[in-house]
Enzyme design. Structure first.
Site: not given
Ligand code: PEP
Ligand code: MG
Length: 846
Positions: A424, A800
């Site tokens: 995984h 931002c």
């Protein structure tokens, strides 16, 4: 049968589509249309396969009637996207005792036995679901091996091996259809991005045996190197073999092209090799893709069983797309659309510098390339909390599970004790471009105790710094020097094409000269956010900062700030020089002051010593500054209003640095940004002082300069009142981290603890700190943008927050007409490519 699209013979005009029959069926139809030597094939649609899983078989006789009565058949999966996988192919259906005798005469007893044996094995394991170890004791091959395998089958199942071709085919179809519907297959493909209800098609194809008289065999060929994408014939061929045998480990496969290291297909069967090369080139041109050709040679004749997209690394994906466009096969826009923006991470990550000294603790499996340094965390929740604090962390787990994905997103690298290349952590890490080492089993992972013990006995605890070199598999202590990612010519070409399409600017969030250099290397169009507070944590500055905080009077504070001024100025000069000619947006001081004060008794004692104060004084002052809710307390512009000397100093440093940097290079236009605004008056007060500092610097130096003042919109009120704030500013930059926190009333630092549960139960579709919440936070962005622009046409708008680098979130900003997004430097290319893809899709009406 041709009238039944659910089970159709593949002909040039048959009703076969990727969305109904899967990618393999569609590709085979394309190959048939190109007149390539493809064996006869019947395609079963998703619907037909779904019905089979439910117990309703199609007309098996009708399918069989499409093939010669003596033909052997194979069944292979055809999912919509080949990457979603599917059950393994079953070959040689139709083999039975009678066919075995016939084929023994034709091709020899050994070859016929090998075909039958393969089918018995496949059928037993995948259809009858017998344990593979049933055949473990059989060492014989050929006729005797076959006899023993059939006997083992009969003993295990209490049935004789099915002899009827129709019965065999029905059973194979049923087992493949059911395997696709099973829970583990479903989870596996969902992890690869497939929708929960993705369909499976199947193709039933006539076998070309690949064994027998003359040159017979099977293999794969492609025209590029799948790791680099460079043009080069690669692949394998194995005489007397079937399926993908040639790719098996340790088999004596031949080279394809002439090769000094050994025999090649080119020498053994030159005509077949030449034909194959031609076929592959035709497929590239007509299918507009680099294809891996799966082929069989039967007595010197080539048959093409299949063509699949060449599996490729991210680096190869870029080169392949660019070369296809340069060869005029696809337009440049399509090349831009073909590269997954997320996959760029793999190319972009920094590496440990080859000359750096390496303190190697152990070597595990290099599961995902790139190197990163961070503090150790042992749980995904800690990783998320750490990311919310802006601290790079290494997620250390015994192994990872799907619930760790969020933690992996938050970490800069992952280290696991268990697992291999396809475990995984490895699969997800590669998908995310996250440096990852798995199987570091020589280390002791005491995750409960939060200890990691190196083979040499050194103990590392949570918060200690490690470097993960996912390229070599080495786990390193500390922080070696890094080398920035190498960006090759094809990457640059792709980015140039992307930039030509893009209609939203991309800047970088950069706090240090190193960040700024990365931003520049990635062609960011300026810095959209420089968080200045990080600069004060540097060792020589922290004490001065603390002195400033402890100053009793405004003049005392100003005196200490005068010592910080040259340091700040030097920071800015460096940033301006690196970003020469581009905008640099500097955010004024944002965090609560007490973040800079020591919390431990020993730290407070040290500070008392440095300041010449009694410890009790320091303790009292620290206690007095404690806030119940610091993220909503005295921070951001609230400091600017109540302790204005700090912003005065920063503004002076910015303007003096502007003049200094502009002496040598192109003039710098600094942008000064005020954080955490919620009221117009805050802006008025701060703006008046900053303007005054600018005039003072200008008259002291006898030079003029431009600057732009902007407001960071990160409180819901600032969005709602953007109309009265906008007239005082040149730009509004949405700080979506705080805005998300305040819109949801969800702590950035604590939400990690329950975010997985919230996403798992569908409360949030995604972590809203990761993907911008279009409905709520997005609505505020829309309101703020509209109100701001109405009050001040031409107002610059941007985002931002962390969302600036997330492709889905960029889509929201673009749709709202924002001028740019700003994201962490390494995400700049990802953002540039995503933005270009959005623009191209919009042009195409997508
Ligand atoms: C924001 O809040 O979105 C932001 C960019 O500022 P910070 O993350 O520094 O609070
Ligand atoms: Mg903020």
């Amino acid at each position: 049968m041709q009238n039944n699209p659910n089970t159709t013979l593949i002909t040039p005009t048959a009703p076969v589509a990727t969305a109904t029959h899967g990618g393999r069926a569609k590709c085979l139809q394309r190959l048939v249309r190109l007149d390539l030597p493809v064996p006869r094939t019947v395609a079963l649609s998703f619907e037909a396969v779904h019905e089979i899983a439910e117990g309703r078989l199609p007309d098996i006789e009708a399918i069989l009637n499409q093939f010669d009565a003596s033909a052997l058949l194979c069944v292979r999966p055809s999912s919509e996207d080949p990457d979603w996988g599917g059950p393994g192919a079953v070959l040689n259906i139709g083999m039975n005792d009678a066919r075995y005798v016939e084929l023994s005469d034709k091709m020899g007893a050994e070859a016929a036995a090998a075909l039958y044996l393969r089918f018995v094995h496949n059928f037993a394991i995948h259809v009858a679901r017998l344990d593979p170890d049933v055949f473990d004791d059989i060492e014989e091959s050929g006729r005797e091996g076959l006899r023993l395998a059939l006997r083992a089958y009969e003993e295990e199942t209490d049935e004789s091996f099915p002899q009827d071709r129709g019965e065999q085919l029905s059973a194979v179809l049923r087992s493949m259809a059911r395997a696709w519907e099973g829970t583990s297959a479903r989870l596996l493909r969902q992890a690869k991005g497939a929708p929960a209800d993705a369909g499976l098609g199947l193709v039933v194809q006539e076998m070309i045996p690949g064994v027998g008289q003359g040159e017979c065999g099977s293999g794969v060929l492609q025209l590029v190197d799948p790791v680099t994408g460079q043009p080069q014939i690669t692949g394998r061929y194995l005489s007397q073999s079937q399926g993908r045998d040639a790719l098996g480990e340790g088999v004596a496969a031949l080279y394809l092209e002439k090769d000094p290291r050994g025999r090649s297909l080119e020498e053994v069967a030159p005509e077949a090799f030449a034909a194959l090369k031609d076929h592959a080139a035709l497929m590239r041109r007509k299918l507009r893709e680099e294809m891996q050709v799966e082929f069989v040679i039967e007595n010197g004749h080539v048959h093409i069983l299949d063509g699949v997209r060449v599996p490729r690394s991210a680096r190869a994906a870029v080169r392949i797309a660019v070369r296809l466009a340069e060869d005029g096969i696809i337009p440049p826009q399509e090349a831009v659309m073909r590269v997954d923006p997320h996959s760029l991470n793999e190319l972009l990550h920094r590496q440990v510098h080859p000359d750096a000294k390496r303190d190697v603790l152990t070597t595990g499996i290099a599961a995902s390339p790139g190197a990163a340094t961070g503090k150790i965390v042992f749980t995904s929740a800690e990783a998320q909390a750490s990311a919310a604090r802006g601290e790079a962390c290494i997620l250390v787990r015994s192994e990872t599970a799907p619930e760790d994905v969020r933690g992996m997103h938050a970490a800069v690298a992952v280290l696991t004790e268990k697992g291999g290349m396809t475990s995984h952590a490895a699969v997800i890490g590669r998908g995310m471009g996250l440096p990852c080492i798995v199987g570091a089993s020589e280390m002791r992972f005491q995750t409960k105790k939060e200890h990691l013990v190196a083979p040499d006995g050194r103990v590392f605890k949570a918060g200690d710094v490690l470097t993960i070199d996912g390229t070599s598999g080495q786990v390193l202590a500390g922080e070696p020097e890094m080398l920035e990612a190498a960006l090759d010519d094809c990457f640059q070409t792709l980015m140039r094409w992307a930039d030509a399409e893009r209609d939203i600017g991309i800047r970088a969030n950069a706090d240090t000269p190193a960040d700024a250099q990365v931003a520049r290397n990635f062609d960011a169009q300026g810095i959209g956010l420089c968080r200045t507070e990080h600069m004060f944590f540097e060792p020589g500055r922290l004490t001065v900062m603390r002195e400033m905080i402890f100053a009793q009077t405004s003049s005392g504070r100003a005196a200490v700030l005068a010592r910080l001024l040259p340091m700040q100025r030097e920071d800015f000069v460096q940033l301006f020089r690196i970003m020469e000619g581009q905008p640099v947006c500097i955010r004024l001081f944002d965090p609560p002051l007490h973040e800079f004060l020591p919390t431990t008794r020993s730290g407070q004692r040290e500070l008392a010593e440095a300041l010449g104060l009694p410890v009790s004084d320091v303790e009292r002052r620290v206690a007095a500054m404690r806030e119940y809710n610091p993220m909503l307390g005295l921070r951001g512009v609230r400091l600017g209003v109540t302790v204005p000397e700090i912003y005065d100093m920063q503004a002076r440093a910015i303007f003096e640095a502007t003049l200094e940097a502009s002496e040598e290079g192109a003039p710098v236009v600094p942008e000064v940004m005020i954080p955490l605004v919620s009221a117009k008056r805050e802006v008025e007060l701060v703006k008046a002082r900053i303007d005054a500092v600018a005039s003072a610097v200008s008259s002291e130096r006898g030079k003029t300069f431009d600057y732009r003042l902007g407001v960071m919109v990160e409180t819901p009120r600032a969005c709602l009142r953007a109309d009265e704030i906008a007239p005082h500013t040149a730009f509004l930059s949405f700080g979506t981290n705080d805005l998300t926190q305040m819109t949801y009333g969800l702590s950035r630092d604590d939400a990690g603890r329950f975010m997985s549960a919230y996403v798992q139960q569908g409360v949030f579709a995604e972590d809203p700190f990761h993907v911008l919440d279009a409905d709520g936070v997005g609505e505020l962005l829309k309101l703020g943008a509209e109100r701001g622009r109405q009050a001040k046409p031409g107002l610059t708008l941007s985002v931002c927050g962390e969302h600036g680098g997330n492709p889905e979130s960029i889509g929201i900003c673009r749709a709202l007409g924002f001028d740019y997004v700003s994201c962490s430097p390494f995400r700049v290319p990802v953002a540039r490519l995503s933005a270009a893809q959005l623009a191209i899709s919009a042009k195409l009406g997508g």
